[in-house]
Write an enzyme that holds these catalytic residues in place. Structure first.
Site, mmCIF file in Angstrom:
data_model
loop_
_atom_site.group_PDB
_atom_site.id
_atom_site.type_symbol
_atom_site.label_atom_id
_atom_site.label_comp_id
_atom_site.label_asym_id
_atom_site.label_seq_id
_atom_site.Cartn_x
_atom_site.Cartn_y
_atom_site.Cartn_z
ATOM 1 C CG ASN A 462 -1.774 1.412 1.560
ATOM 2 O OD1 ASN A 462 -2.602 1.502 0.705
ATOM 3 N ND2 ASN A 462 -1.220 2.440 2.301
ATOM 4 C CD GLU A 463 -1.921 5.511 0.399
ATOM 5 O OE1 GLU A 463 -1.417 5.810 1.288
ATOM 6 O OE2 GLU A 463 -2.751 5.725 -0.298
ATOM 7 C CB ILE A 464 5.519 1.379 -0.783
ATOM 8 C CG1 ILE A 464 4.933 0.863 0.713
ATOM 9 C CG2 ILE A 464 7.107 1.372 -0.500
ATOM 10 C CD1 ILE A 464 5.826 -0.429 1.353
ATOM 11 C CB SER A 516 -2.531 -0.389 -4.171
ATOM 12 O OG SER A 516 -3.844 0.093 -4.204
ATOM 13 C CG HIS A 533 -4.675 4.811 -3.419
ATOM 14 N ND1 HIS A 533 -3.834 4.329 -2.144
ATOM 15 C CD2 HIS A 533 -5.012 3.652 -3.766
ATOM 16 C CE1 HIS A 533 -4.025 2.866 -2.017
ATOM 17 N NE2 HIS A 533 -4.464 2.480 -3.106
#
Ligand code: BMA
Length: 862
Positions: A462-464, A516, A533
């Site tokens: 997630n969001e790395i 993501s 996102h």
């Protein structure tokens, strides 16, 4: 088992013959009994009782619950106050710094002990745990997400045994590990520990760094072989046939004799064997079989999530069953389609070869103390998701790989799962020990979950990638160029090589997606390809109308906070704390500028609420209307956009957050709004330049003929304009079918007191209804509506509540002040001169319901 024959010549029956007969009979019985005991199947002994715990250094042992956590054990022993109350979180941080010990005594009997193999299995140890059996170290665990197993045959004894576990503080351990790196990683020390990252605090979670035996522990004994894991794959799938292959791994000694591995379909009344084979010397077996005219697994809204129940058996020649496993399996194909097109590159799922628009939400762990999440809680949350017409949930990467039960429910409810691996919003180490640990974790979890038809995709994190490229980490940490290269190389190694290689190897049937989102929301490419996102609304303070423009190819996150209900606040703070400035209320908001953000948006669109209770209500209404706007935009952009998953379905404690269901599973206004915005057939309107454009969207797999009814009405129910007709929403996308010139429509009409109402009918039944106003709620001129109601019993424990108003009542809130009562709808607009029927689910009497009911609408909030 070989059979022995006795042949006795019985002519003159003398004593010696009799003695001989008895001798043979004895030998025969002995062999039979020995064979029976040898052929005993796998036996399991759960080790969840008699546990006690203490802080290392303390003398006193206290009773403990397994599965459990140290925090909940301290609470149960009244050693700490409830961690979720008021500001207790702050005083309980000492727990994470200590080391803790757990111990139990258990007995085993000789039958168990005499089996050739004895293993101990931990489905979850949180996290740094040294396990001793009768004072011998049998396991050294360091990953909460792994499945730990140890051979314990030589340490066990008949009678009482002692199992002792010492948990080292994850916080202290991570500090030591962090010091070994010459640079600092974004995300603090928590990144060194393979443990649920949200427990270190998140913008919706308190900080409770737990430890303990958080999933089941069991002893397993078996004579010969045991099923280790099974992989089922539909190699070929059409309406006429399914070709299925099964690959299984076994532990024990399969080569000792001929061991059979077979499968049958439990749903088949005749219980015919589908296939059988012999386990090879390396402990593997493969089966292939065909199912004619298979029933496919479909997701919610498309069809029935049919599950086959396959039974796998391991047996000896004589059919003595040694081990057995039942697996519910859905026959379906799932693909992630990415093709260049005129907008950029597509990003959508095909289920059984049909493109499916995904409607759902993000899932976070349902408690800070995970073992507390009951089956009932999972069931309630997921049934609510299904009833809200969702077909996908994303298991977000800062939580946990969920419980088996979660995925089984998703299988049977037809909810697909976007599964992240557990990495979020941080950079992770790249040393070989860490990578090896992660590799085992990834293998364990894919093997555990790959037979679930619900799983649609494996996603790296997630969001790395977004964080590294856009969030200024390098600058904040004053990262040297060479270190920054090393950090990103480690990222690429893990998420572009190690993990995808394992996915390919262990589950080649699903796509892998690196991160993501793929591109951060500040870049225009994020709307052209990959998944997005979109946080311009909330984090970026953009108005809700921005959702209409910022529509990507697959919206995996976007959201807005709403406060939980007053009854939820009352559960964690006293009456005097029910204000936005009390420490207790502030501590149950973890976003650094959460309440300020809510207030700023509220000022834009709503009148200032008169008190705390009204503030809660308006915050929920605003959240619902904002997210509804986003969903409408995403659905209207179909097929360019093919998915919408708002942030977030649930909570892990009572908190003001982006969730639509609070910690006590109480639906916020958003949950009701989503249910209406996610219907299979949907009608909505957008304002495009000076046109009002009505859209009809269908998620059906075939085209349908529908009827639309639209009208412009004033607040007292006078119809100023109306139209109706046929519409055929295309199965591929939305049909923007009715542009109305606003100027013409609103000429000589006061837009302060009108609404545009839309209905869509299929076979004479309203399947979607919607409303659009022309001004912000704060600018609308409402009357004080006079709402009348009646309650009648519809069927046992279901009442119909009929409502009627003389003038528009916006966002009607029905409050029974009783948690056990649930409603089919709430926070809805009640239109003048129309009846609205709500179902009330309750075992109370009509009189009791009448006594409890309170009805409010937006005008009552200021
Ligand atoms: C998203 C998530 C979470 C976070 C949420 C709200 O980006 O991935 O990390 O809690 O935003 O800020």
């Amino acid at each position: 088992m070989k059979l022995f024959y006795l042949r006795v010549v019985c002519s003159p029956m003398d004593e010696s013959v009799l003695r001989l007969m008895l001798k043979y009979l004895f030998i025969f019985l002995f062999i039979v009994l020995w064979q029976i005991s040898f052929a005993q199947p796998v036996t399991e002994q759960l080790l969840n009782s008699n546990w006690q715990f203490r802080k290392v250094g303390d003398k006193e042992w206290l009773p403990a619950t397994v599965p459990g956590t140290v925090h909940t054990d301290l609470l149960a022993n009244k050693k700490i106050p409830d961690p979720f109350l008021e500001t207790n979180e702050k005083d309980l941080q000492w727990i994470e710094d200590a080391d803790w010990e757990y111990e139990t005594a258990f007995s085993i009997d000789s039958t168990f002990f005499n089996q050739s193999f004895c293993e101990i299995e931990f489905s979850g140890l949180d996290t740094y745990a040294k396990v001793f059996l009768n004072n011998s170290l049998i396991l050294n665990a360091d990953n909460m997400f792994r499945w730990w197993k140890a051979d314990c045959k030589k340490y066990l004894k008949i009678g009482e045994n002692l199992l002792f576990i010492r948990f080292e503080s994850a916080v202290m351990k991570a500090k030591v590990l962090a010091k070994q790196l010459p640079y600092t990683l974004p995300g603090d020390d928590k990144v060194f520990t393979r443990k649920a990252q949200y427990q270190f605090g998140w913008d919706w979670a308190p900080r409770f760094v737990t430890c303990g035996i958080w999933r089941e522990v069991k002893l397993i004994a078996y004579p010969q072989v045991r099923i280790e894991n099974i992989k089922i794959v539909a190699d070929e799938l059409s309406n006429s046939k399914a070709m299925i292959s099964v690959h299984a791994e076994f532990s024990g000694k399969p080569s000792a004799s001929e061991i059979h591995f077979s499968v049958y379909n439990k749903n088949d009344k005749r219980q015919r064997m589908l296939a059988e084979t012999i386990i090879n010397a390396a402990g593997h077996a493969s089966l292939n079989f065909e199912i004619k005219n298979p029933q496919l697994w479909q997701c919610n809204g498309i069809g029935n999530p049919y599950l086959y129940e396959f039974v796998f058996e391991v047996s000896e020649e004589t059919k003595n069953i040694l081990d057995r496993e039942e697996i519910k399996f859905g026959l379906r194909t799932i693909e992630l389609v990415q093709e260049n097109d005129s907008h950029g590159k597509s990003f959508y799922f095909k289920l059984n070869r049909n493109p499916v628009f995904m409607k759902g939400a993000n899932w976070i762990p349902a408690d800070n103390f995970l073992p507390r999440v009951s089956k009932g809680k999972y069931l309630e949350l997921l049934v609510n998701a299904k009833e809200a017409n969702m077909n996908m949930l994303r298991v977000w990467g800062g939580g946990v790989y969920e419980d088996d039960y979660f995925y089984s429910l998703c299988d049977s409810l037809g909810i697909l799962v976007w599964q992240d691996f557990m990495f979020a919003c941080a950079m992770y180490p790249g040393d070989s020990d860490f990578v090896k640990n992660v590799s085992e974790e990834v293998k364990d979890n894919i093997k555990r979950l790959r037979n679930h038809p619900c799983i649609a995709l494996w996603c790296g994190n997630n969001e790395i990638d977004e964080g590294w490229k856009n969030w200024g980490w390098k600058e904040q940490l004053e990262c040297l160029e060479k270190d920054s290269i090393k950090i990103y190389d480690d990222y690429k190694n893990l998420f572009r090589k190690i993990i995808p290689d394992i996915v390919k190897d262990v589950d080649s049937t699903r796509a892998y997606w690196e991160s993501s989102p793929s591109i951060g929301w500040g870049h225009k490419e994020s709307l052209e390809q990959g998944n997005s996102h979109y946080w311009g609304v909330w984090w970026g303070m953009e108005p809700f109308s921005a959702y209409e423009k910022k529509t990507g190819r697959f919206m995996s996150e976007y959201g807005f906070q709403g406060m939980p209900s007053l009854s939820t606040f009352r559960k964690f703070c006293g009456e005097k704390d029910l204000t936005l400035i009390s420490d207790a209320v502030k501590n149950h908001q973890k976003h650094p500028a959460g309440y300020e953000t809510i207030q700023k948006y509220l000022e834009r669109d709503y009148k200032q609420p008169k008190d705390f209770e009204s503030y809660i209500y308006v915050s929920q209404v605003m959240q619902a209307e904002g997210i509804k706007k986003a969903i409408e935009a995403h659905r209207m952009a179909k097929p360019r956009c093919m998915g919408t998953l708002y942030w977030q379905l649930n909570d892990c404690w009572p908190v003001t957050s982006w969730s639509s269901m609070d910690y006590y599973n109480k639906p916020k206004a958003l949950q009701y709004a989503v249910k209406k915005a996610y219907t299979k057939y949907f009608i909505c309107a957008e304002i495009n330049d000076s046109n009002l454009v009505v859209n009809v969207i269908s998620d059906d797999t075939t085209n349908v003929d529908a009827i639309f009814r639209i009208r412009l009405t004033d607040f007292t129910g006078n119809i100023l304009w109306r139209d109706s007709g046929k519409v055929t929403p295309d199965r591929k996308g939305s049909a923007a079918f009715y542009p109305l010139l606003l100027e013409d429509m609103l000429r000589d009409i006061s837009e302060y007191r009108v609404f545009f109402r839309m209905e869509l009918l299929l076979n004479g039944k309203v399947v979607s209804e919607n409303v659009r106003y022309f001004l912000k709620p704060k600018d609308l001129l409402f009357d004080k509506p006079q709402i009348q109601y009646s309650i009648a019993s519809a069927s046992p424990e279901i009442y119909s509540l009929t409502l009627f108003t003389n003038s528009l009542a916006k966002n009607v809130f029905l409050d029974f002040g009783d948690e056990s009562i649930s409603l089919s709808d709430n926070y809805f607009d009640l239109f003048p001169k129309e009846q609205k029927v709500i179902l009330v689910f309750s075992d109370a009497s009509v009189e009791a319901l009448k006594e409890k009911i309170k009805i409010k609408s937006l005008v009552d909030s200021y």
